[in-house]
Design a protein around this motif. Structure first.
Motif, PDB file in Angstrom:
ATOM      1  N   MET A  31       0.831  -1.202   0.000  1.00  0.00           N
ATOM      2  CA  MET A  31       0.000   0.000   0.000  1.00  0.00           C
ATOM      3  C   MET A  31       0.873   1.262   0.000  1.00  0.00           C
ATOM      4  O   MET A  31       0.616   2.202  -0.757  1.00  0.00           O
ATOM      5  N   VAL A  32       1.903   1.286   0.829  1.00  0.00           N
ATOM      6  CA  VAL A  32       2.796   2.443   0.895  1.00  0.00           C
ATOM      7  C   VAL A  32       3.520   2.627  -0.436  1.00  0.00           C
ATOM      8  O   VAL A  32       3.669   3.750  -0.928  1.00  0.00           O
ATOM      9  N   SER A  33       3.929   1.524  -1.054  1.00  0.00           N
ATOM     10  CA  SER A  33       4.597   1.596  -2.349  1.00  0.00           C
ATOM     11  C   SER A  33       3.669   2.182  -3.414  1.00  0.00           C
ATOM     12  O   SER A  33       4.074   3.029  -4.209  1.00  0.00           O
ATOM     13  N   GLU A  34       2.421   1.733  -3.424  1.00  0.00           N
ATOM     14  CA  GLU A  34       1.460   2.249  -4.398  1.00  0.00           C
ATOM     15  C   GLU A  34       1.138   3.723  -4.137  1.00  0.00           C
ATOM     16  O   GLU A  34       1.002   4.508  -5.068  1.00  0.00           O
ATOM     17  N   LEU A  35       1.024   4.096  -2.866  1.00  0.00           N
ATOM     18  CA  LEU A  35       0.765   5.500  -2.533  1.00  0.00           C
ATOM     19  C   LEU A  35       1.923   6.398  -2.965  1.00  0.00           C
ATOM     20  O   LEU A  35       1.708   7.518  -3.407  1.00  0.00           O
ATOM     21  N   SER A  36       3.143   5.897  -2.844  1.00  0.00           N
ATOM     22  CA  SER A  36       4.304   6.718  -3.190  1.00  0.00           C
ATOM     23  C   SER A  36       4.373   7.007  -4.685  1.00  0.00           C
ATOM     24  O   SER A  36       5.067   7.931  -5.098  1.00  0.00           O
ATOM     25  N   GLN A  37       3.654   6.245  -5.491  1.00  0.00           N
ATOM     26  CA  GLN A  37       3.661   6.452  -6.932  1.00  0.00           C
ATOM     27  C   GLN A  37       2.513   7.345  -7.407  1.00  0.00           C
ATOM     28  O   GLN A  37       2.426   7.656  -8.593  1.00  0.00           O
ATOM     29  N   GLN A  38       1.654   7.763  -6.496  1.00  0.00           N
ATOM     30  CA  GLN A  38       0.523   8.624  -6.859  1.00  0.00           C
ATOM     31  C   GLN A  38       1.007  10.053  -7.076  1.00  0.00           C
ATOM     32  O   GLN A  38       1.959  10.498  -6.445  1.00  0.00           O
ATOM     33  N   PRO A  39       0.343  10.770  -7.973  1.00  0.00           N
ATOM     34  CA  PRO A  39       0.705  12.185  -8.158  1.00  0.00           C
ATOM     35  C   PRO A  39       0.405  13.007  -6.903  1.00  0.00           C
ATOM     36  O   PRO A  39      -0.436  12.631  -6.081  1.00  0.00           O
ATOM     37  N   ARG A  45      -5.431  15.217  -2.078  1.00  0.00           N
ATOM     38  CA  ARG A  45      -6.865  14.939  -1.973  1.00  0.00           C
ATOM     39  C   ARG A  45      -7.116  13.880  -0.882  1.00  0.00           C
ATOM     40  O   ARG A  45      -8.019  14.038  -0.056  1.00  0.00           O
ATOM     41  N   ILE A  46      -6.313  12.835  -0.879  1.00  0.00           N
ATOM     42  CA  ILE A  46      -6.447  11.790   0.144  1.00  0.00           C
ATOM     43  C   ILE A  46      -6.195  12.381   1.525  1.00  0.00           C
ATOM     44  O   ILE A  46      -6.955  12.142   2.472  1.00  0.00           O
ATOM     45  N   GLY A  47      -5.119  13.160   1.661  1.00  0.00           N
ATOM     46  CA  GLY A  47      -4.803  13.786   2.939  1.00  0.00           C
ATOM     47  C   GLY A  47      -5.903  14.721   3.411  1.00  0.00           C
ATOM     48  O   GLY A  47      -6.270  14.727   4.588  1.00  0.00           O
TER      49      GLY A  47
END
Length: 62
Positions: A31-39, A45-47
């Motif tokens: 999950m952290v790896s996938e989040l780190s690849q988000q723009p 927006r998530i935050g």
């Protein structure tokens, strides 16, 4: 000096944040790896959604 409520809130955040790596370390890492690849805009927006959800919960239970 911070009040006991602030320390309680910090403690609860640490407990919730620690559950992911404790219970499912591989899923958490993915999950952290996938989040780190988000723009950046998506992460903001998530935050923002998390901040609003936390404020609503705090308001409801305070």
């Amino acid at each position: 000096m911070m009040s006991n409520s602030i320390w309680l809130a910090i403690g609860l955040v640490l407990i919730v944040e620690g559950l992911g790596p404790l219970v499912a370390p591989n899923g958490w890492r993915k999950m952290v790896s996938e989040l780190s690849q988000q723009p950046d805009a998506q992460l903001r927006r998530i935050g923002g959604c998390l901040v609003v959800a936390g404020a609503v919960i705090a308001y409801c239970f305070a």
